[in-house]
Design a protein around this motif. Structure first.
Motif, PDB file in Angstrom:
ATOM      1  N   GLY A 140      18.294 -15.840 -12.372  1.00 31.33           N
ATOM      2  CA  GLY A 140      19.268 -16.265 -11.368  1.00 31.33           C
ATOM      3  C   GLY A 140      20.587 -16.564 -12.046  1.00 31.33           C
ATOM      4  N   ASP A 141      21.380 -17.408 -11.399  1.00 29.71           N
ATOM      5  CA  ASP A 141      22.669 -17.809 -11.958  1.00 29.71           C
ATOM      6  C   ASP A 141      22.859 -19.293 -11.664  1.00 29.71           C
ATOM      7  N   THR A 142      23.318 -20.047 -12.664  1.00 30.48           N
ATOM      8  CA  THR A 142      23.401 -21.503 -12.492  1.00 30.48           C
ATOM      9  C   THR A 142      24.285 -21.873 -11.298  1.00 30.48           C
ATOM     10  N   SER A 143      25.285 -21.027 -10.989  1.00 36.88           N
ATOM     11  CA  SER A 143      26.155 -21.339  -9.844  1.00 36.88           C
ATOM     12  C   SER A 143      25.432 -21.118  -8.507  1.00 36.88           C
ATOM     13  N   ASN A 144      24.260 -20.514  -8.544  1.00 40.56           N
ATOM     14  CA  ASN A 144      23.509 -20.306  -7.296  1.00 40.56           C
ATOM     15  C   ASN A 144      22.409 -21.347  -7.079  1.00 40.56           C
ATOM     16  N   ASN A 145      22.608 -22.561  -7.636  1.00 39.87           N
ATOM     17  CA  ASN A 145      21.782 -23.709  -7.258  1.00 39.87           C
ATOM     18  C   ASN A 145      22.461 -24.320  -6.033  1.00 39.87           C
ATOM     19  N   TYR A 146      21.754 -24.334  -4.903  1.00 38.73           N
ATOM     20  CA  TYR A 146      22.331 -24.884  -3.673  1.00 38.73           C
ATOM     21  C   TYR A 146      21.458 -26.017  -3.165  1.00 38.73           C
ATOM     22  N   ARG A 147      22.083 -26.952  -2.443  1.00 44.99           N
ATOM     23  CA  ARG A 147      21.274 -27.842  -1.623  1.00 44.99           C
ATOM     24  C   ARG A 147      20.910 -27.068  -0.353  1.00 44.99           C
ATOM     25  N   VAL A 154      18.179 -25.475 -11.709  1.00 41.13           N
ATOM     26  CA  VAL A 154      17.686 -24.691 -12.834  1.00 41.13           C
ATOM     27  C   VAL A 154      18.863 -24.141 -13.638  1.00 41.13           C
ATOM     28  N   SER A 155      18.699 -24.134 -14.948  1.00 40.13           N
ATOM     29  CA  SER A 155      19.685 -23.488 -15.818  1.00 40.13           C
ATOM     30  C   SER A 155      19.284 -22.034 -16.036  1.00 40.13           C
ATOM     31  N   PHE A 156      20.237 -21.139 -15.820  1.00 36.67           N
ATOM     32  CA  PHE A 156      19.988 -19.712 -16.030  1.00 36.67           C
ATOM     33  C   PHE A 156      20.794 -19.196 -17.217  1.00 36.67           C
ATOM     34  N   GLU A 157      21.088 -20.106 -18.126  1.00 35.83           N
ATOM     35  CA  GLU A 157      21.933 -19.744 -19.252  1.00 35.83           C
ATOM     36  C   GLU A 157      21.254 -18.717 -20.169  1.00 35.83           C
ATOM     37  N   LYS A 158      19.944 -18.903 -20.368  1.00 36.79           N
ATOM     38  CA  LYS A 158      19.253 -18.040 -21.333  1.00 36.79           C
ATOM     39  C   LYS A 158      19.347 -16.566 -20.932  1.00 36.79           C
ATOM     40  N   ILE A 159      18.996 -16.264 -19.697  1.00 37.54           N
ATOM     41  CA  ILE A 159      18.999 -14.848 -19.282  1.00 37.54           C
ATOM     42  C   ILE A 159      20.416 -14.287 -19.309  1.00 37.54           C
ATOM     43  N   ASN A 160      21.377 -15.122 -18.895  1.00 38.78           N
ATOM     44  CA  ASN A 160      22.763 -14.636 -18.846  1.00 38.78           C
ATOM     45  C   ASN A 160      23.365 -14.466 -20.236  1.00 38.78           C
ATOM     46  N   THR A 161      22.799 -15.146 -21.215  1.00 38.65           N
ATOM     47  CA  THR A 161      23.315 -15.027 -22.575  1.00 38.65           C
ATOM     48  C   THR A 161      22.579 -13.938 -23.357  1.00 38.65           C
ATOM     49  N   LEU A 162      21.248 -13.865 -23.160  1.00 34.13           N
ATOM     50  CA  LEU A 162      20.450 -13.012 -24.050  1.00 34.13           C
ATOM     51  C   LEU A 162      20.091 -11.632 -23.514  1.00 34.13           C
ATOM     52  N   LEU A 163      19.972 -11.505 -22.193  1.00 33.30           N
ATOM     53  CA  LEU A 163      19.461 -10.227 -21.677  1.00 33.30           C
ATOM     54  C   LEU A 163      20.611  -9.241 -21.469  1.00 33.30           C
ATOM     55  N   PRO A 164      20.673  -8.167 -22.269  1.00 32.76           N
ATOM     56  CA  PRO A 164      21.804  -7.237 -22.179  1.00 32.76           C
ATOM     57  C   PRO A 164      21.941  -6.657 -20.771  1.00 32.76           C
ATOM     58  N   GLY A 165      23.170  -6.711 -20.259  1.00 29.81           N
ATOM     59  CA  GLY A 165      23.479  -6.084 -18.964  1.00 29.81           C
ATOM     60  C   GLY A 165      23.207  -6.952 -17.755  1.00 29.81           C
ATOM     61  N   PHE A 166      22.597  -8.142 -17.962  1.00 33.49           N
ATOM     62  CA  PHE A 166      22.246  -8.928 -16.777  1.00 33.49           C
ATOM     63  C   PHE A 166      23.335  -9.908 -16.369  1.00 33.49           C
ATOM     64  N   CYS A 181      24.187 -11.743 -12.249  1.00 36.83           N
ATOM     65  CA  CYS A 181      23.946 -11.616 -10.807  1.00 36.83           C
ATOM     66  C   CYS A 181      25.162 -11.022 -10.096  1.00 36.83           C
ATOM     67  N   ASP A 182      24.909 -10.136  -9.144  1.00 32.95           N
ATOM     68  CA  ASP A 182      25.992  -9.553  -8.350  1.00 32.95           C
ATOM     69  C   ASP A 182      26.167 -10.276  -7.014  1.00 32.95           C
ATOM     70  N   TRP A 183      25.217 -11.145  -6.661  1.00 33.18           N
ATOM     71  CA  TRP A 183      25.180 -11.703  -5.308  1.00 33.18           C
ATOM     72  C   TRP A 183      25.209 -13.224  -5.327  1.00 33.18           C
ATOM     73  N   ASP A 184      25.817 -13.794  -4.265  1.00 31.69           N
ATOM     74  CA  ASP A 184      25.647 -15.228  -4.005  1.00 31.69           C
ATOM     75  C   ASP A 184      25.182 -15.380  -2.548  1.00 31.69           C
ATOM     76  N   ALA A 185      24.975 -16.621  -2.132  1.00 33.35           N
ATOM     77  CA  ALA A 185      24.377 -16.848  -0.804  1.00 33.35           C
ATOM     78  C   ALA A 185      25.263 -16.306   0.311  1.00 33.35           C
ATOM     79  N   GLN A 186      26.556 -16.460   0.165  1.00 31.36           N
ATOM     80  CA  GLN A 186      27.454 -16.023   1.227  1.00 31.36           C
ATOM     81  C   GLN A 186      27.412 -14.491   1.401  1.00 31.36           C
TER      82      GLN A 186
END
Ligand SMILES: NC(=O)c1ccc[n+]([C@@H]2O[C@H](COP(=O)([O-])OP(=O)(O)OC[C@H]3O[C@@H](n4cnc5c(N)ncnc54)[C@H](O)[C@@H]3O)[C@@H](O)[C@H]2O)c1
Length: 346
Positions: A236-243, A274-286, A288-293
């Motif tokens: 995921g993406d850390t900015s996509n943690n929503y209430r 949730v922190s999604f830093e690991k995937i966004n830092t380590l996984l080449p090419g990853f 997220c293209d989408w947010d809730a809106q």
């Protein structure tokens, strides 16, 4: 790469094969077809050849020549997992472990497992990372932790499992699911022009678009082995943690004329950022293209295009618990969730 994807008639599983095929991979699907009746709209016409089989019946010969498995076929959410917890353990824990063992025996080199952020359970301080302790609250979440625990030791020079802890998915899929929060609220907004929440909506939910999960899978399959070997990734993406309240507000804004109201604090105490830093830092090419809106707008456009009726929104094929209860009640599946011999098709 020859990729076997289990759960290809599911919400995520129906979106993944076209992406893999477009990138030049060969795909074989496996699905027992519990939700076959649910088809919301025509998407792409690229589909994978699907073996109509229960994962508990997969044999070594089904895996010959396969380079990678993406394993998605399970009873796939908390309420479905609670329907018959013993069967949830049979399919989700034992079935997945058996498949991983067979994969290793067959010489399959990569095994991408769909885990879930629900392993984190109830509220903790700050954003949880892959290193945080797990705290599963249901049979579904418990099984995810058991598969991770039991498949990890199988890793060796020839077998690389990767555990994708997906946030709660949202967004359109021909095999639509209306039992996940954003999709459910969007369906209510469209069919009733009302979102009446019984809770105050304060719990946190990390969200991720179904296509971003598929993107993460493609990136994992194509990543150098040492980056993904026996790794856990929050997807995921850390900015996509929503209430939950914010998700409802976003949906109500996108669907014209939708009224929104909240209640007092509810019984569902699952809440985690949730922190999604690991995937966004380590996984080449990853990334997220989408947010809730954007996801809510996508659903609005699709519901408009197909003129979705309340009957379609409420039909069992799109809500897993309802569909499995229906299959049990009509004796189409037996107590172990195998199709009965008298089944003439659904
Ligand atoms: N959708 C989400 O929000 C989300 C979030 C985190 C993790 N996941 C995980 O991702 C995976 C896919 O999720 P989904 O939303 O596409 O689920 P889904 O329920 O829409 O699809 C699962 C598919 O697997 C099939 N299946 C179930 N049991 C089977 C069995 N014993 N043998 C063969 N086929 C079987 C079903 O018929 C279905 O088509 C699951 O493991 C789920 O737990 C999903």
């Amino acid at each position: 790469m020859k990729v076997l994807v289990t759960g290809t008639e599911g919400y995520l599983g129906s979106l993944l094969p076209p992406l893999l095929i477009e990138r030049g991979h060969e795909v074989i699907g496996v699905d027992t077809g519990y939700y076959k009746t649910g088809w919301l709209y025509n998407g792409t016409n690229i589909t994978a050849k699907t073996l109509n089989k229960d994962i508990r019946h997969i044999e070594l010969e089904d895996l010959q020549g396969v380079d990678a498995i993406v394993h998605m076929a399970e009873l796939s959410n908390d309420p479905t997992g609670q329907l018959a917890p013993n069967i949830t353990y049979d399919i989700n824990h034992k079935g997945s472990l058996r498949l991983a063992n067979l994969a290793k025996k067959a010489g399959v080199r990569r095994f991408v497992y769909m885990s879930s952020c629900s392993v984190y359970g109830v509220a903790t301080e700050g954003d949880v990372t892959e290193e945080s302790p797990v705290n599963p609250q249901t049979a579904y979440a418990e099984c995810k932790t058991l598969v991770e625990r039991d498949v990890k030791p199988l890793a060796d020079d020839n077998f690389s499992p990767t555990f994708m802890r997906n946030a709660t998915a949202f967004g359109a899929s021909p095999r639509m699911r209306f039992d996940i929060v954003l999709n459910n609220l969007a369906g209510l907004a469209w069919t009733t022009k009302q979102i009446k929440m019984t809770s105050d909506g304060t719990p946190w939910r990390p969200l991720v678009h179904a296509l971003d999960i598929c993107k993460a899978i493609v990136c994992t399959l194509e990543a150098p082995r040492d980056i993904v070997h026996n790794q856990i990734f929050n997807v995921g993406d850390t900015s996509n943690n929503y209430r939950v309240k914010e998700i409802a507000e976003i949906v109500a804004e996108v669907f014209p004329g939708c009224e929104l109201s909240f209640g007092t604090q509810g019984a569902d105490n699952r809440s985690y950022r949730v922190s999604f830093e690991k995937i966004n830092t380590l996984l080449p090419g990853f990334k997220c293209d989408w947010d809730a809106q954007r996801g809510a707008k996508q659903l609005y456009d699709i519901f408009s295009r197909i003129d979705m009726t309340p009957e379609v929104f409420n039909s069992p094929g799109f809500t897993r618990l309802k569909q499995l209860e229906y299959l049990i009640r009509t004796q189409q599946i037996d107590k172990d969730f195998f199709w009965t011999k008298t089944t003439v098709g659904v």
